[in-house]
Design a protein around this motif. Structure first.
Motif, PDB file in Angstrom:
ATOM      1  N   HIS A 105     -11.171  -3.658  -5.362  1.00  0.00           N
ATOM      2  CA  HIS A 105     -10.422  -2.447  -5.010  1.00  0.00           C
ATOM      3  C   HIS A 105      -8.962  -2.787  -4.705  1.00  0.00           C
ATOM      4  O   HIS A 105      -8.123  -1.891  -4.644  1.00  0.00           O
ATOM      5  N   HIS A 150      -7.381  -0.527   5.144  1.00  0.00           N
ATOM      6  CA  HIS A 150      -8.715   0.065   5.019  1.00  0.00           C
ATOM      7  C   HIS A 150      -9.149   0.649   6.353  1.00  0.00           C
ATOM      8  O   HIS A 150      -9.691   1.746   6.430  1.00  0.00           O
ATOM      9  N   GLN A 151      -8.905  -0.120   7.436  1.00  0.00           N
ATOM     10  CA  GLN A 151      -9.314   0.372   8.752  1.00  0.00           C
ATOM     11  C   GLN A 151      -8.568   1.642   9.134  1.00  0.00           C
ATOM     12  O   GLN A 151      -9.129   2.555   9.736  1.00  0.00           O
ATOM     13  N   LYS A 174      -2.341   3.873   1.887  1.00  0.00           N
ATOM     14  CA  LYS A 174      -3.513   3.426   2.640  1.00  0.00           C
ATOM     15  C   LYS A 174      -4.667   3.455   1.660  1.00  0.00           C
ATOM     16  O   LYS A 174      -4.750   4.368   0.833  1.00  0.00           O
ATOM     17  N   TYR A 175      -5.550   2.485   1.739  1.00  0.00           N
ATOM     18  CA  TYR A 175      -6.561   2.360   0.695  1.00  0.00           C
ATOM     19  C   TYR A 175      -7.952   2.197   1.286  1.00  0.00           C
ATOM     20  O   TYR A 175      -8.119   1.494   2.286  1.00  0.00           O
ATOM     21  N   LYS A 176      -8.910   2.842   0.646  1.00  0.00           N
ATOM     22  CA  LYS A 176     -10.310   2.604   1.016  1.00  0.00           C
ATOM     23  C   LYS A 176     -10.760   1.401   0.201  1.00  0.00           C
ATOM     24  O   LYS A 176     -10.928   1.492  -1.018  1.00  0.00           O
ATOM     25  N   THR A 179      -7.716   4.014   7.214  1.00  0.00           N
ATOM     26  CA  THR A 179      -8.282   5.185   6.526  1.00  0.00           C
ATOM     27  C   THR A 179      -9.497   5.720   7.251  1.00  0.00           C
ATOM     28  O   THR A 179      -9.920   6.847   7.034  1.00  0.00           O
ATOM     29  N   LYS A 180     -10.098   4.893   8.141  1.00  0.00           N
ATOM     30  CA  LYS A 180     -11.289   5.334   8.874  1.00  0.00           C
ATOM     31  C   LYS A 180     -10.933   6.159  10.101  1.00  0.00           C
ATOM     32  O   LYS A 180     -11.763   6.794  10.698  1.00  0.00           O
ATOM     33  N   ASP A 191     -13.346  -1.896  -0.189  1.00  0.00           N
ATOM     34  CA  ASP A 191     -14.522  -2.674   0.198  1.00  0.00           C
ATOM     35  C   ASP A 191     -14.460  -4.083  -0.370  1.00  0.00           C
ATOM     36  O   ASP A 191     -15.068  -4.994   0.157  1.00  0.00           O
TER      37      ASP A 191
END
Ligand code: SF4
Length: 182
Positions: A121, A177-178, A50-52, A180-181, A54
């Motif tokens: 990213h 990305h989502q 899983k990746y942050k 990871t939130k 942007d």
């Protein structure tokens, strides 16, 4: 877990891949299959994380542009007039709808320059087996989902790509990305 995936990808790309390419120098007819194997293995490993993220970059090969189109897109793909003669039009629209960057590279050197300048990213890359596998190795540890192009007119001219595969790969990074939130 993320560190383990990065480590295993590193091993695959920096140790296993050169070994396979060394073997491929003697088994030339198997080389393309070995590169496909590396791309698939890389994609599998990338999808375990899983990746942050942007900034996602959609990176395309020059040969996807219609060979009769004389617009120079290398440094600004948005110069495309969107006539629809090739998939560049659809890919720009896909990138715009997804809110990601898009670029065309004429080869490995330009591709590396684009990546250095844009500092994505994550990358969704389209290319032939050779350029894709070496590009994935060059850009490690950036997560890359590689999609092999289609070559109805032979290599390096008027190539194309399955838009659904590109769309799915972009969406996968956006969803990752989502996640990871949460
Ligand atoms: S879609 Fe864009 S790149 Fe493709 S032929 Fe038309 S103007 Fe050229």
């Amino acid at each position: 877990m993320k560190d383990l995936i990065i480590f295993v990808r590193g091993f695959v790309l920096k140790v296993y891949y050169p070994l396979l390419m060394f073997l491929g120098a003697f088994l030339r007819e198997k080389r393309s299959k070995m590169q496909t194997h590396i791309i698939k293995l890389n994609n599998y490993l990338v999808r375990q994380g899983k990746y942050k993220i942007d900034k996602i970059l959609l990176l395309l090969p020059h040969c996807i542009q219609n060979s009769k189109c004389d617009i120079r897109l290398t440094f600004n793909v948005l110069k495309c007039k969107r006539c629809g003669l090739c998939k560049i039009k659809d890919l720009i629209e896909l990138a715009e709808d997804s809110g990601i960057a898009i670029s065309i590279a004429t080869g490995g050197t330009i591709a590396r320059k684009v990546v250095r300048e844009l500092k994505p990213h994550a990358i969704v890359a389209v290319a032939c087996e050779r350029d894709l596998s070496s590009g994935i190795v060059d850009t490690y540890p950036i997560p890359v989902l590689g999609i092999i192009n289609e070559r109805p007119s032979g290599p390096c001219i008027d190539t194309t790509v399955d838009l659904q595969k590109v769309k799915e790969a972009i969406q996968w990074f956006i969803n990752s990305h989502q996640d990871t939130k949460q």
